[in-house]
Design a protein around this motif. Sequence first.
Motif, PDB file in Angstrom:
ATOM      1  N   THR A 138      22.555  31.353  84.817  1.00  0.00           N
ATOM      2  CA  THR A 138      22.616  30.832  86.183  1.00  0.00           C
ATOM      3  C   THR A 138      23.185  29.415  86.212  1.00  0.00           C
ATOM      4  N   ASN A 139      24.022  29.101  85.233  1.00  0.00           N
ATOM      5  CA  ASN A 139      24.595  27.754  85.185  1.00  0.00           C
ATOM      6  C   ASN A 139      25.902  27.689  85.971  1.00  0.00           C
ATOM      7  N   LYS A 140      26.207  26.518  86.493  1.00  0.00           N
ATOM      8  CA  LYS A 140      27.401  26.354  87.325  1.00  0.00           C
ATOM      9  C   LYS A 140      28.454  25.467  86.648  1.00  0.00           C
ATOM     10  N   THR A 141      28.240  25.094  85.402  1.00  0.00           N
ATOM     11  CA  THR A 141      29.181  24.219  84.704  1.00  0.00           C
ATOM     12  C   THR A 141      30.588  24.820  84.688  1.00  0.00           C
ATOM     13  N   GLU A 142      31.549  24.091  85.271  1.00  0.00           N
ATOM     14  CA  GLU A 142      32.967  24.480  85.306  1.00  0.00           C
ATOM     15  C   GLU A 142      33.232  25.759  86.108  1.00  0.00           C
ATOM     16  N   LEU A 143      32.207  26.264  86.802  1.00  0.00           N
ATOM     17  CA  LEU A 143      32.354  27.465  87.609  1.00  0.00           C
ATOM     18  C   LEU A 143      32.010  27.159  89.068  1.00  0.00           C
ATOM     19  N   ASN A 144      32.489  27.983  89.978  1.00  0.00           N
ATOM     20  CA  ASN A 144      32.241  27.761  91.399  1.00  0.00           C
ATOM     21  C   ASN A 144      30.896  28.311  91.869  1.00  0.00           C
ATOM     22  N   GLU A 145      30.264  29.150  91.035  1.00  0.00           N
ATOM     23  CA  GLU A 145      28.958  29.703  91.368  1.00  0.00           C
ATOM     24  C   GLU A 145      28.030  29.576  90.169  1.00  0.00           C
ATOM     25  N   SER A 146      26.745  29.705  90.413  1.00  0.00           N
ATOM     26  CA  SER A 146      25.754  29.610  89.335  1.00  0.00           C
ATOM     27  C   SER A 146      25.652  30.948  88.609  1.00  0.00           C
ATOM     28  N   ILE A 147      26.659  31.226  87.779  1.00  0.00           N
ATOM     29  CA  ILE A 147      26.742  32.543  87.132  1.00  0.00           C
ATOM     30  C   ILE A 147      27.006  32.450  85.626  1.00  0.00           C
ATOM     31  N   GLY A 148      27.072  31.246  85.092  1.00  0.00           N
ATOM     32  CA  GLY A 148      27.521  31.084  83.714  1.00  0.00           C
ATOM     33  C   GLY A 148      26.441  31.279  82.670  1.00  0.00           C
ATOM     34  N   CYS A 149      26.762  32.046  81.613  1.00  0.00           N
ATOM     35  CA  CYS A 149      25.874  32.214  80.457  1.00  0.00           C
ATOM     36  C   CYS A 149      26.313  31.280  79.323  1.00  0.00           C
ATOM     37  N   VAL A 150      27.571  31.389  78.948  1.00  0.00           N
ATOM     38  CA  VAL A 150      28.077  30.612  77.823  1.00  0.00           C
ATOM     39  C   VAL A 150      29.589  30.458  77.947  1.00  0.00           C
ATOM     40  N   ARG A 151      30.104  29.336  77.465  1.00  0.00           N
ATOM     41  CA  ARG A 151      31.555  29.144  77.413  1.00  0.00           C
ATOM     42  C   ARG A 151      32.028  29.357  75.982  1.00  0.00           C
ATOM     43  N   ILE A 152      33.161  30.046  75.860  1.00  0.00           N
ATOM     44  CA  ILE A 152      33.797  30.252  74.562  1.00  0.00           C
ATOM     45  C   ILE A 152      35.076  29.434  74.535  1.00  0.00           C
ATOM     46  N   ARG A 153      35.225  28.602  73.534  1.00  0.00           N
ATOM     47  CA  ARG A 153      36.498  27.906  73.324  1.00  0.00           C
ATOM     48  C   ARG A 153      37.141  28.505  72.073  1.00  0.00           C
ATOM     49  N   ALA A 154      38.368  28.970  72.215  1.00  0.00           N
ATOM     50  CA  ALA A 154      39.023  29.714  71.134  1.00  0.00           C
ATOM     51  C   ALA A 154      40.283  29.018  70.651  1.00  0.00           C
ATOM     52  N   ASP A 155      40.483  29.070  69.342  1.00  0.00           N
ATOM     53  CA  ASP A 155      41.768  28.691  68.751  1.00  0.00           C
ATOM     54  C   ASP A 155      42.398  29.977  68.230  1.00  0.00           C
ATOM     55  N   LEU A 156      43.513  30.369  68.820  1.00  0.00           N
ATOM     56  CA  LEU A 156      44.105  31.672  68.544  1.00  0.00           C
ATOM     57  C   LEU A 156      44.625  31.831  67.124  1.00  0.00           C
ATOM     58  N   ASN A 157      45.048  30.750  66.501  1.00  0.00           N
ATOM     59  CA  ASN A 157      45.605  30.862  65.148  1.00  0.00           C
ATOM     60  C   ASN A 157      44.821  30.040  64.126  1.00  0.00           C
ATOM     61  N   GLY A 158      43.548  29.892  64.382  1.00  0.00           N
ATOM     62  CA  GLY A 158      42.708  29.194  63.416  1.00  0.00           C
ATOM     63  C   GLY A 158      43.038  27.718  63.317  1.00  0.00           C
ATOM     64  N   LEU A 159      43.069  27.218  62.102  1.00  0.00           N
ATOM     65  CA  LEU A 159      43.295  25.788  61.882  1.00  0.00           C
ATOM     66  C   LEU A 159      44.771  25.394  61.938  1.00  0.00           C
ATOM     67  N   LYS A 160      45.649  26.374  62.081  1.00  0.00           N
ATOM     68  CA  LYS A 160      47.079  26.073  62.132  1.00  0.00           C
ATOM     69  C   LYS A 160      47.431  25.302  63.410  1.00  0.00           C
ATOM     70  N   LYS A 161      48.492  24.527  63.329  1.00  0.00           N
ATOM     71  CA  LYS A 161      48.976  23.810  64.500  1.00  0.00           C
ATOM     72  C   LYS A 161      49.609  24.788  65.480  1.00  0.00           C
ATOM     73  N   PRO A 162      49.783  24.420  66.761  1.00  0.00           N
ATOM     74  CA  PRO A 162      49.801  23.047  67.267  1.00  0.00           C
ATOM     75  C   PRO A 162      48.446  22.492  67.672  1.00  0.00           C
ATOM     76  N   ASN A 163      47.411  23.342  67.839  1.00  0.00           N
ATOM     77  CA  ASN A 163      46.086  22.887  68.271  1.00  0.00           C
ATOM     78  C   ASN A 163      46.171  22.093  69.579  1.00  0.00           C
ATOM     79  N   ILE A 164      46.785  22.718  70.559  1.00  0.00           N
ATOM     80  CA  ILE A 164      46.987  22.113  71.879  1.00  0.00           C
ATOM     81  C   ILE A 164      46.463  23.065  72.951  1.00  0.00           C
ATOM     82  N   VAL A 165      45.699  22.513  73.876  1.00  0.00           N
ATOM     83  CA  VAL A 165      45.178  23.312  74.993  1.00  0.00           C
ATOM     84  C   VAL A 165      46.342  23.906  75.787  1.00  0.00           C
ATOM     85  N   GLY A 166      46.247  25.201  76.073  1.00  0.00           N
ATOM     86  CA  GLY A 166      47.309  25.873  76.799  1.00  0.00           C
ATOM     87  C   GLY A 166      48.390  26.445  75.901  1.00  0.00           C
TER      88      GLY A 166
END
Length: 210
Positions: A138-166
């Motif tokens: 029931t958390n609202k962090t970064e969401l428009n409603e109180s529906i959040g359980c957990v946020r996942i932040r992913a790096d698609l290629n592991g430790l390899k570069k570019p390591n840039i958001v987006g």
Amino acid sequence: MKKIRGFTLSEVLITLVIIGIIAAISIPALIQTTNNLEYITAYKKLYSELCNFHIRLKADNGGYFDNLFSDENTTYETFIKYFNKAYKCSKGVTDDYCFPEYKHGNNDASTYQAENTTSLVLNDGMILIFDCFSSDCTNKTELNESIGCVRIRADLNGLKKPNIVGRDIFDFYITEERIIVRGDPATRTYSEGKNYYWNKGYKILSEGTL
């Protein structure tokens, strides 16, 4: 005897220069396009795996996620059960970083994320870290409603570069209803538009491009 005329040295050199110029212009663009396709494919693959995980987890728990993401250890153990050969990279256990330092999509000089953060490493090398929002989702962090359980932040290629958001760094949110990607209308950054670096995942799903 019939005279055969060949190219002069200057003609050969001019041709090579032209080829070099064309290569210098086209090869970086080709590499960029190839890299983008790799990121897009990897993102869609991870999104699909997270959706399948969500469906299975919900079915196994009667449609409720209460206390499945109550703390860091519980969250990691929940994921490991559903992701084949995934393993937990714990803080201070290895000399390597468990999640890379990364930059925002504007490629500014600042880097983010402590190097010894605990992470989940998937069998294809992708790395996930978790921010547990609420044990009752029931958390609202970064969401428009109180529906959040957990946020996942992913790096698609592991430790390899570019390591840039987006580019290779993206956010996902687990709610009891679905997996939400950052940039979705349910997230607070939606108003920034699809080209905002945190919203690029939503752009991939809606337009198929970065």
